[in-house]
Scaffold this active site. Structure first.
Site, PDB file in Angstrom:
ATOM      1  N   ILE A 100      -1.092  11.118  14.979  1.00 26.85           N
ATOM      2  CA  ILE A 100      -2.144  11.079  16.026  1.00 26.85           C
ATOM      3  C   ILE A 100      -2.021   9.584  16.618  1.00 26.85           C
ATOM      4  O   ILE A 100      -1.623   9.244  17.729  1.00 26.85           O
ATOM      5  CB  ILE A 100      -3.466  11.518  15.730  1.00 26.85           C
ATOM      6  CG1 ILE A 100      -3.645  13.024  15.483  1.00 26.85           C
ATOM      7  CG2 ILE A 100      -4.448  11.308  16.965  1.00 26.85           C
ATOM      8  CD1 ILE A 100      -4.918  13.204  14.963  1.00 26.85           C
ATOM      9  N   GLU A 101      -2.315   8.769  15.489  1.00 26.79           N
ATOM     10  CA  GLU A 101      -2.425   7.188  15.960  1.00 26.79           C
ATOM     11  C   GLU A 101      -2.363   6.470  14.806  1.00 26.79           C
ATOM     12  O   GLU A 101      -2.550   6.803  13.644  1.00 26.79           O
ATOM     13  CB  GLU A 101      -3.388   6.879  16.928  1.00 26.79           C
ATOM     14  CG  GLU A 101      -4.888   6.862  16.229  1.00 26.79           C
ATOM     15  CD  GLU A 101      -5.799   6.408  17.081  1.00 26.79           C
ATOM     16  OE1 GLU A 101      -5.555   5.988  18.044  1.00 26.79           O
ATOM     17  OE2 GLU A 101      -7.228   6.578  16.770  1.00 26.79           O
ATOM     18  N   GLU A 102      -1.981   5.164  14.791  1.00 28.90           N
ATOM     19  CA  GLU A 102      -1.959   4.039  13.695  1.00 28.90           C
ATOM     20  C   GLU A 102      -3.119   3.041  14.223  1.00 28.90           C
ATOM     21  O   GLU A 102      -2.747   2.386  15.341  1.00 28.90           O
ATOM     22  CB  GLU A 102      -0.657   3.591  13.501  1.00 28.90           C
ATOM     23  CG  GLU A 102      -0.672   2.698  12.171  1.00 28.90           C
ATOM     24  CD  GLU A 102       0.710   2.333  11.703  1.00 28.90           C
ATOM     25  OE1 GLU A 102       0.806   1.334  10.885  1.00 28.90           O
ATOM     26  OE2 GLU A 102       1.686   2.747  12.549  1.00 28.90           O
ATOM     27  N   GLY A 103      -3.710   2.513  13.281  1.00 29.29           N
ATOM     28  CA  GLY A 103      -4.853   1.499  13.658  1.00 29.29           C
ATOM     29  C   GLY A 103      -4.555   0.340  12.580  1.00 29.29           C
ATOM     30  O   GLY A 103      -3.727   0.311  11.777  1.00 29.29           O
ATOM     31  N   SER A 104      -5.514  -0.491  12.528  1.00 29.60           N
ATOM     32  CA  SER A 104      -5.506  -1.612  11.621  1.00 29.60           C
ATOM     33  C   SER A 104      -5.692  -1.291  10.135  1.00 29.60           C
ATOM     34  O   SER A 104      -5.258  -1.863   9.255  1.00 29.60           O
ATOM     35  CB  SER A 104      -6.566  -2.809  12.107  1.00 29.60           C
ATOM     36  OG  SER A 104      -6.489  -3.041  13.213  1.00 29.60           O
ATOM     37  N   TYR A 105      -6.619  -0.216   9.995  1.00 34.49           N
ATOM     38  CA  TYR A 105      -6.908   0.240   8.581  1.00 34.49           C
ATOM     39  C   TYR A 105      -6.250   1.538   7.992  1.00 34.49           C
ATOM     40  O   TYR A 105      -6.818   1.796   7.099  1.00 34.49           O
ATOM     41  CB  TYR A 105      -8.542   0.143   8.186  1.00 34.49           C
ATOM     42  CG  TYR A 105      -9.014  -1.139   8.838  1.00 34.49           C
ATOM     43  CD1 TYR A 105      -8.789  -2.420   7.950  1.00 34.49           C
ATOM     44  CD2 TYR A 105      -9.556  -1.260  10.074  1.00 34.49           C
ATOM     45  CE1 TYR A 105      -9.476  -3.731   8.396  1.00 34.49           C
ATOM     46  CE2 TYR A 105     -10.154  -2.845  10.419  1.00 34.49           C
ATOM     47  CZ  TYR A 105     -10.121  -3.757   9.597  1.00 34.49           C
ATOM     48  OH  TYR A 105     -10.587  -4.953  10.068  1.00 34.49           O
ATOM     49  N   GLY A 106      -5.526   2.228   8.839  1.00 33.92           N
ATOM     50  CA  GLY A 106      -5.166   3.483   8.530  1.00 33.92           C
ATOM     51  C   GLY A 106      -4.319   3.988   9.548  1.00 33.92           C
ATOM     52  O   GLY A 106      -4.141   3.628  10.762  1.00 33.92           O
ATOM     53  N   LYS A 123      -6.847  10.651   7.781  1.00 31.21           N
ATOM     54  CA  LYS A 123      -6.880   9.365   7.752  1.00 31.21           C
ATOM     55  C   LYS A 123      -6.245   8.569   6.638  1.00 31.21           C
ATOM     56  O   LYS A 123      -6.949   8.610   5.485  1.00 31.21           O
ATOM     57  CB  LYS A 123      -8.018   8.745   8.226  1.00 31.21           C
ATOM     58  CG  LYS A 123      -7.955   7.072   8.456  1.00 31.21           C
ATOM     59  CD  LYS A 123      -9.093   6.434   9.052  1.00 31.21           C
ATOM     60  CE  LYS A 123      -8.952   4.907   9.378  1.00 31.21           C
ATOM     61  NZ  LYS A 123      -9.932   4.402   9.736  1.00 31.21           N
ATOM     62  N   ASP A 218     -17.657  -2.839  15.906  1.00 32.85           N
ATOM     63  CA  ASP A 218     -16.339  -2.489  16.369  1.00 32.85           C
ATOM     64  C   ASP A 218     -16.522  -1.207  17.447  1.00 32.85           C
ATOM     65  O   ASP A 218     -15.663  -0.433  17.461  1.00 32.85           O
ATOM     66  CB  ASP A 218     -15.051  -2.356  15.560  1.00 32.85           C
ATOM     67  CG  ASP A 218     -13.800  -2.501  16.504  1.00 32.85           C
ATOM     68  OD1 ASP A 218     -13.869  -3.080  17.266  1.00 32.85           O
ATOM     69  OD2 ASP A 218     -12.923  -1.768  15.739  1.00 32.85           O
TER      70      ASP A 218
END
Length: 462
Positions: A100-106, A123, A218
């Protein structure tokens, strides 16, 4: 028998002392025997209470300890119920469907529970190889999600692990969209009634967070998930933390730049729930126009855009701002003339809507409206009323790899009351097939179609 002084000691006196000692020993043995018998009777009584009945079911009966509101063990000691401690299940209980997507923490994946066929979001937590132990951001996120249960906060189901220590997954409910991507793909903004519903849901979840002493730190449109049933859910609690009153010193490097409160931009280390309410105000403005309110390229540019719209701070509208670490660097230009305001920025908003927005975007955090106060604002009571969530339109899910259907060309449409005539008169105007009434071009906020409850791209032909 003689003592140390050489005098004789009575034999009868020795016999009396021995009898007293023997009696004390006998009483002590009897007391211990009775205690042992009482414990045995209590244990047998509990076994009899839990004994299955004729139907094979076991129904515990009330004891004197239960009646008194105390939970005692067989030894008469007070005991407390604790959650069961068991090992985490393996990630092999889920089938990975797509990224799905990639963020700063997972990194977030869409998955399916092999046993129940339920679609979930997994996640995978990012572990820093240069540090030992579990990431503190992940611990905060798990702890916060366990403490907060609300229809508008994403629900955490369990924690699963892989074959190594860096394969730890949070299993959450799957939500079809994130609000940022959805607004980017929309041709027109949400209706005013829909905006009210989304904002009301966001404020309701924020009230629960703050009542449980949690600051999200956030809040932004990309961290708000939306399903196809008209519900938004707050997600990504990697920066969230519990706070105390009075507040303690915390880092000011929180909240995405476009949604960061002015006190954080000026270096404040003591803050509380007010920074979340500033972010809510920015999201409210973004829902109206489908564009972020303050798109700064740096912290200096961001604070400049805020002051250009809301005015420069002084001791009247923000007492004590000079005491902040970067407050002394703020100087109002000599020939400064304010040319913008929330009213000129959102001309089609009602007075109540502007009042709510300005209350959330107060420069002074002490004057900023709380989430519980915002829920009671008259803006939510005036027309148009809140749109029921089940009346929201549905959209194809990018996370679910759904595709939008391409519009196919339609057949020609004659004027109302006329029939198609292939033998058209030469004197007829080629463009005189009727006119189209649509929203005026200067109507940017979707308020025009609110009157007729029209959907995106709808036009009336006459």
């Amino acid at each position: 028998m003689e003592n140390d002084r050489g005098t004789k000691r009575s034999r009868w006196r020795d016999d009396d002392e021995e009898r007293q000692t023997a009696e004390r020993r006998r009483q002590e043995k009897e007391r211990k025997r009775k205690q042992k018998q009482e414990r045995k009777e209590k244990k047998q009584q509990q076994l009899d209470q839990n004994k299955p009945d004729d139907n094979g079911t076991s129904e515990p009966k009330e004891t004197s300890a239960d009646v008194n509101g105390l939970d005692l063990d067989i030894n008469g000691l007070l005991q407390f119920k604790a959650p069961e401690i068991r090992s985490c299940r393996g990630v092999n209980n889920y089938e990975m469907l797509n990224h799905i997507e990639e963020g700063s923490y997972g990194v977030v994946y869409r998955g399916k529970n092999i046993d129940t066929d339920e679609i979930v979001a997994l996640k995978k937590l990012k572990a820093d190889k240069n540090q030992y132990g579990f990431p503190i951001t992940s611990l905060r996120e798990i702890n916060t999600l366990m403490a907060l249960q609300h229809p508008n906060i994403v629900n955490m189901k369990e924690i699963v692990v892989g074959g190594s220590l860096d394969q730890i997954y949070i299993v959450m409910e799957f939500v079809e969209h994130d609000l940022k991507s959805l607004m980017t793909d929309m041709r027109e903004p949400f209706l005013q009634s829909e905006i009210k519903t989304l904002l009301h849901q966001l404020l309701s979840a924020t009230v629960l967070m703050h009542e449980n002493h949690v600051i999200h730190r956030d809040l932004k449109s990309s961290n708000l998930l939306m399903n196809n049933r008209g519900q938004i859910k707050i997600a990504d609690f990697g920066l969230a933390r519990f706070f105390s009153e009075p507040s303690q010193a915390m880092t000011q490097l929180v909240v995405t730049l476009w949604y960061r409160a002015p006190e954080l931009l000026l270096g404040a280390k003591y803050y509380s729930t007010e920074i979340d309410l500033w972010s809510v105000g920015c999201i409210f403005a973004e829902l109206i126009t489908n564009k972020p309110l303050f798109e700064g390229r740096s912290e200096i540019d961001q604070i400049s855009k805020i002051f250009d719209l809301l005015g420069y701070p002084d001791e009247q509208n923000w007492p004590g701002f000079k005491s902040l670490p970067h407050g002394k660097t703020i100087n109002k230009p000599k020939n400064y003339v304010k040319t913008q305001s929330l009213r000129t920025k959102f001309p089609m908003m009602t007075s109540a809507g502007i009042d709510l927005l300005s209350s959330l975007l107060q420069l002074d955090p002490k004057r900023r409206m709380s989430a519980s106060e915002a829920l009671k604002h008259p803006y939510f009571k005036e027309d148009p009323r809140l749109q029921p969530p089940e009346m929201f339109p549905t959209f194809p899910s990018k996370a679910g790899q759904e595709r939008r259907r391409r519009a196919s060309p339609s057949a020609p449409v004659a004027r109302h009351g006329d029939h198609l005539n292939d033998n058209k008169n030469e004197n007829d105007d080629d463009d005189d097939d009727g006119f189209i009434m649509a929203a005026p071009e200067d109507e940017k906020f979707g308020l025009f179609r609110e009157q007729d409850k029209k959907g995106g791209g709808f036009q009336l032909r006459f």
